[in-house]
Structure formats: C-alpha cells, structure tokens
Design an enzyme around this catalytic site. Structure first.
Site, PDB file in Angstrom:
ATOM      1  N   LYS A 167       0.818  -1.227   0.000  1.00 20.99           N
ATOM      2  CA  LYS A 167       0.000   0.000   0.000  1.00 20.99           C
ATOM      3  C   LYS A 167       0.849   1.272   0.000  1.00 20.99           C
ATOM      4  O   LYS A 167       0.481   2.263  -0.626  1.00 20.99           O
ATOM      5  CB  LYS A 167      -0.958  -0.001   1.192  1.00 20.99           C
ATOM      6  CG  LYS A 167      -2.031  -1.087   1.085  1.00 20.99           C
ATOM      7  CD  LYS A 167      -2.959  -1.060   2.276  1.00 20.99           C
ATOM      8  CE  LYS A 167      -3.834  -2.302   2.285  1.00 20.99           C
ATOM      9  NZ  LYS A 167      -4.801  -2.288   3.392  1.00 20.99           N
ATOM     10  N   ASN A 214      -5.008   1.865  -1.336  1.00 21.15           N
ATOM     11  CA  ASN A 214      -5.509   0.497  -1.522  1.00 21.15           C
ATOM     12  C   ASN A 214      -6.418   0.382  -2.736  1.00 21.15           C
ATOM     13  O   ASN A 214      -6.874  -0.707  -3.069  1.00 21.15           O
ATOM     14  CB  ASN A 214      -6.237   0.004  -0.258  1.00 21.15           C
ATOM     15  CG  ASN A 214      -7.653   0.530  -0.166  1.00 21.15           C
ATOM     16  OD1 ASN A 214      -7.944   1.614  -0.662  1.00 21.15           O
ATOM     17  ND2 ASN A 214      -8.540  -0.226   0.446  1.00 21.15           N
ATOM     18  N   ASP A 261      -9.677   2.119   3.251  1.00 14.74           N
ATOM     19  CA  ASP A 261      -9.571   1.326   4.481  1.00 14.74           C
ATOM     20  C   ASP A 261     -10.229   2.013   5.674  1.00 14.74           C
ATOM     21  O   ASP A 261     -10.930   1.384   6.460  1.00 14.74           O
ATOM     22  CB  ASP A 261      -8.090   1.064   4.813  1.00 14.74           C
ATOM     23  CG  ASP A 261      -7.490  -0.001   3.911  1.00 14.74           C
ATOM     24  OD1 ASP A 261      -8.232  -0.888   3.447  1.00 14.74           O
ATOM     25  OD2 ASP A 261      -6.266   0.053   3.670  1.00 14.74           O
TER      26      ASP A 261
END
Ligand code: ATR
Length: 274
Positions: free
Chosen positions: A65, A87, A102
């Site tokens: 990431k 992400n 996230d």
C-alpha cells in the site's frame, strides 16, 4: 470486458475476487477481477505496465500500500494523502489515481458490528504498522478525541502519532510502549489489535487478555481466529473480525471504479461464499 485486479504478495488467500465479481455481475458489468502476486522488488515496473495490459482499476493489499502511494500518477483521495497509503487505484486515460478506502471501511464496520454511529471517542491501537496507521489516521480525522498508539518499537508509534497530530490537530495522540498498553486500556472505548502477532500458531499474545475490561469492544482485522481473540471471546468481550471491514472497503472501491452504488447484498453473498 473491464479488467480489475488485487495486487499483493502473497494474494492467494484473498476473499476479494468473488465479492467484487458478484458486484459487477449484479449490475450487469462485464468485468474480471484477478489476483496478481507481485514481489516487492518488481512492484514499480509491474504496476507501470498494468494500464497498457488493459487494467482499468485495482486494489492493493499488504505489503504494497505504501509503494502504491508512491507509484501513483496522482494521489487523489484525501484519506490516502493523510495515511500515505493507497488500496484502490482508478485508471483514467492511462493515468493512475490513488485512494484509500480502508478508513471508511473500518468506520462502517464499527457501526455495523458494534453500533458506533460516530468514531469511538477514545481508541487504543496495539501496533503502529499499516493497519494501525490507516484506521487511526481516519479515526483522528473523523471525530475520535483521543488515540493511544502502543507499539513494541516506541519510536515508530511516536512517528505515527506526530503525523496524525499534523493531520488532525483536534485529536490528542499518545505514543507508548506495548507493555504499557494495559495501563491505557481502561480509559478507552475500543481496542484495535493491529500487531502481526497471532498470524502464526504459537505466537505470544500482544498483551495479557486479563488486562482488558470485559465489556470493551475489540476490532480485530484478521478473519482467522487467534489465541488472543479466542481468549477475549471466552471472557465475553464483544469481538469482530475483519469480514465487515473487507466488505465495506471493497464497496467503496467498487463505487470509485464504477461511479455506481455498490450492491451490498450481492457483494456480501460473494464474500460469504468463501
Ligand atoms: P500491518 O501492515 O499488518 O500493520 P506491519 O506494518 O508489518 O503490518 O506492522 C506489524 C506490527 O506488528 C508492528 O506494529 C510491529 O511492531 P514493531 O513496529 O515493533 O515491529 C508489530 N509486531 C510484529 N511482531 C511483533 C512482536 N513479536 N511483538 C510485538 N509486536 C510485534
């Protein structure tokens, strides 16, 4: 046919493909979603080649990431900029735009699993790696009042704390060594175990389960149960795994790729088929 992917190392265990494919299918979008295992040393070259290979979007998982954050043509999402983590990538006219879903995934899972409609006010994180970083940064920027970061390597917790303070001046952030987490836990409304302990059988527990008040909700990111999670469940703590978070972050990625609301029931069914 639109081509999507998940980039990781390894990625074989991922539950994203059936979840995303169920979403595409429900909306009549002709698309593929494949897992691409990319060794860290090959990441920049392989990623740069994806648009020419026909990929129009992808997800990124551990350990890539931060690399993806550095490799995007443009970090388009504010959350990605704050967390320095990407992400989700959307390709437009050959250029890559990076986002992080996230944090919102955690926030929505907290509501679904525990009924938190706002960020829990006082939060304790065990660990200061990628998972802690994304969740704590988002929480601090979206209403958490106090965040404790307890990490084996204190310096890492201090660095993350400083970055969170810069991005969320209204939130008080404390860094402490992992073995002092038991002193902080009783002041908190939620616990996020974010160390990599528990992924392997025989791992020690990050802190003694007895130190944790019995009614404290615990948000575990990992789907597979660990000795720590089992011990907390046996004590009666409300504990969730990462399943709802995976669904919610994936739905947000889906929305970024397609511009349409994600079909939740279908994607949940896809996820549950594993
Ligand atoms: P992730 O992206 O899943 O968060 P990571 O970035 O590799 O993974 O972070 C792993 C976390 O687990 C770190 O906080 C790490 O602590 P250090 O910063 O001290 O390395 C923590 N961790 C890993 N092994 C540990 C152990 N044996 N005891 C305590 N903490 C550990």
């Amino acid at each position: 046919m639109q081509k999507y992917a998940l980039l990781g190392w390894p990625v074989g265990h991922s539950r994203s493909p059936r979840m995303q494919l169920a979403g595409f299918q429900a909306l009549g979008i002709q698309a593929t979603y494949e897992c691409l295992a990319i060794p860290p040393g090959e990441f920049p070259e392989q990623v740069a080649a994806l648009p020419a290979r026909g990929f129009v979007g992808w997800n990124v998982t551990v350990p890539h990431k931060e690399r993806m954050y550095a490799a995007c043509h443009e970090v388009a999402g504010e959350e990605a900029r704050a967390a320095r983590s990407v992400n989700t990538v959307v390709v437009r006219e050959g250029r890559t735009y990076g986002y992080s879903t996230d944090g919102i995934g955690v926030a929505r899972a907290l509501e679904h699993d525990f009924g938190f409609r706002e960020a829990p006010a006082r939060q304790l994180y065990l660990g200061a790696g990628g998972a802690a970083q994304a969740a704590a940064m988002y929480a601090a920027r979206h209403g958490a009042r106090e965040i404790y970061l307890a990490n084996r390597t204190l310096e890492k917790a201090r660095e993350l704390a400083e970055r969170i303070r810069q991005n969320a001046p209204g939130c008080q952030v404390h860094a402490l060594p992992l073995d002092q987490a038991p002193q902080a836990v009783s002041a908190c409304d939620i616990l996020f175990p974010c160390t990599s302990l528990g992924l392997h059988q025989g791992d020690p527990m990050p802190i003694p389960p007895d130190a944790i008040p019995p009614d404290l909700p615990v948000f575990d990111f990992v789907y597979t149960p660990s000795a720590f999670r089992n011990a907390l469940q046996a004590k009666g703590n409300p504990v969730c795994d990462g399943r709802e978070m995976l669904l919610q972050q994936g739905m947000e990625s889906f929305r970024l790729w397609t511009g349409q609301e994600a079909p939740e029931a279908d994607m949940r069914r896809g996820l549950d088929s594993y």
